[in-house]
Design a protein around this motif. Sequence first.
Motif, mmCIF file in Angstrom:
data_model
loop_
_atom_site.group_PDB
_atom_site.id
_atom_site.type_symbol
_atom_site.label_atom_id
_atom_site.label_comp_id
_atom_site.label_asym_id
_atom_site.label_seq_id
_atom_site.Cartn_x
_atom_site.Cartn_y
_atom_site.Cartn_z
ATOM 1 N N MET A 176 52.238 -36.156 -58.731
ATOM 2 C CA MET A 176 51.442 -37.274 -59.208
ATOM 3 C C MET A 176 52.259 -38.556 -59.216
ATOM 4 N N GLU A 177 53.522 -38.437 -59.538
ATOM 5 C CA GLU A 177 54.392 -39.608 -59.576
ATOM 6 C C GLU A 177 54.462 -40.290 -58.207
ATOM 7 N N ASP A 178 54.557 -39.495 -57.140
ATOM 8 C CA ASP A 178 54.590 -40.060 -55.788
ATOM 9 C C ASP A 178 53.292 -40.788 -55.467
ATOM 10 N N PHE A 179 52.163 -40.221 -55.929
ATOM 11 C CA PHE A 179 50.889 -40.879 -55.695
ATOM 12 C C PHE A 179 50.846 -42.232 -56.399
ATOM 13 N N ILE A 180 51.221 -42.261 -57.659
ATOM 14 C CA ILE A 180 51.188 -43.511 -58.427
ATOM 15 C C ILE A 180 52.139 -44.538 -57.823
ATOM 16 N N ASP A 181 53.306 -44.098 -57.365
ATOM 17 C CA ASP A 181 54.247 -45.018 -56.717
ATOM 18 C C ASP A 181 53.625 -45.651 -55.473
ATOM 19 N N GLY A 182 52.871 -44.871 -54.698
ATOM 20 C CA GLY A 182 52.271 -45.375 -53.462
ATOM 21 C C GLY A 182 50.969 -46.115 -53.677
ATOM 22 N N TYR A 183 50.155 -45.617 -54.613
ATOM 23 C CA TYR A 183 48.830 -46.190 -54.840
ATOM 24 C C TYR A 183 48.852 -47.306 -55.875
ATOM 25 N N GLY A 184 49.724 -47.160 -56.860
ATOM 26 C CA GLY A 184 49.878 -48.214 -57.849
ATOM 27 C C GLY A 184 49.309 -47.938 -59.219
ATOM 28 N N ARG A 185 48.451 -46.937 -59.343
ATOM 29 C CA ARG A 185 47.871 -46.635 -60.655
ATOM 30 C C ARG A 185 47.246 -45.238 -60.628
ATOM 31 N N ALA A 186 46.966 -44.741 -61.811
ATOM 32 C CA ALA A 186 46.273 -43.461 -61.963
ATOM 33 C C ALA A 186 44.849 -43.751 -62.412
ATOM 34 N N ASP A 187 43.896 -43.482 -61.552
ATOM 35 C CA ASP A 187 42.484 -43.696 -61.864
ATOM 36 C C ASP A 187 41.678 -42.561 -61.236
ATOM 37 N N GLU A 188 40.382 -42.760 -61.039
ATOM 38 C CA GLU A 188 39.545 -41.708 -60.472
ATOM 39 C C GLU A 188 39.970 -41.339 -59.047
ATOM 40 N N VAL A 189 40.564 -42.256 -58.319
ATOM 41 C CA VAL A 189 41.055 -41.966 -56.971
ATOM 42 C C VAL A 189 42.219 -40.977 -57.045
ATOM 43 N N ALA A 190 43.043 -41.084 -58.059
ATOM 44 C CA ALA A 190 44.133 -40.123 -58.256
ATOM 45 C C ALA A 190 43.567 -38.731 -58.502
ATOM 46 N N ASP A 191 42.486 -38.632 -59.248
ATOM 47 C CA ASP A 191 41.841 -37.346 -59.483
ATOM 48 C C ASP A 191 41.342 -36.733 -58.176
ATOM 49 N N ILE A 192 40.734 -37.544 -57.342
ATOM 50 C CA ILE A 192 40.216 -37.073 -56.054
ATOM 51 C C ILE A 192 41.374 -36.609 -55.173
ATOM 52 N N TYR A 193 42.443 -37.377 -55.145
ATOM 53 C CA TYR A 193 43.631 -37.027 -54.355
ATOM 54 C C TYR A 193 44.183 -35.668 -54.793
ATOM 55 N N MET A 194 44.339 -35.482 -56.105
ATOM 56 C CA MET A 194 44.871 -34.225 -56.618
ATOM 57 C C MET A 194 43.909 -33.063 -56.358
#
Length: 79
Positions: free
Chosen positions: A1-19
């Motif tokens: 998740m940390e790598d996603f936030i570093d690349g995307y910039g935030r944790a939101d509903e898109v982070a949920d979809i990615y995971m």
Amino acid sequence: MEDFIDGYGRADEVADIYMHNLLTLKCLNYKGDSYSNILCGIKDGTYPTRFEKSALPTIKSMIDPANFTGEYIIQYVKK
């Protein structure tokens, strides 16, 4: 998740979809692999076989979270 936030910039509903997509890939195609290995394989051109070809743009977009399409891949599972 940390790598996603570093690349995307935030944790939101898109982070949920990615995971969710990562979990789907792991369960259907990469049971013994880590999430990092799954993404490295996709980056190297090893694509999962249990999905329709129309899932490939979304799967490829997962390599770089900044470019992730935000689309679920579960709808493209071959029946």
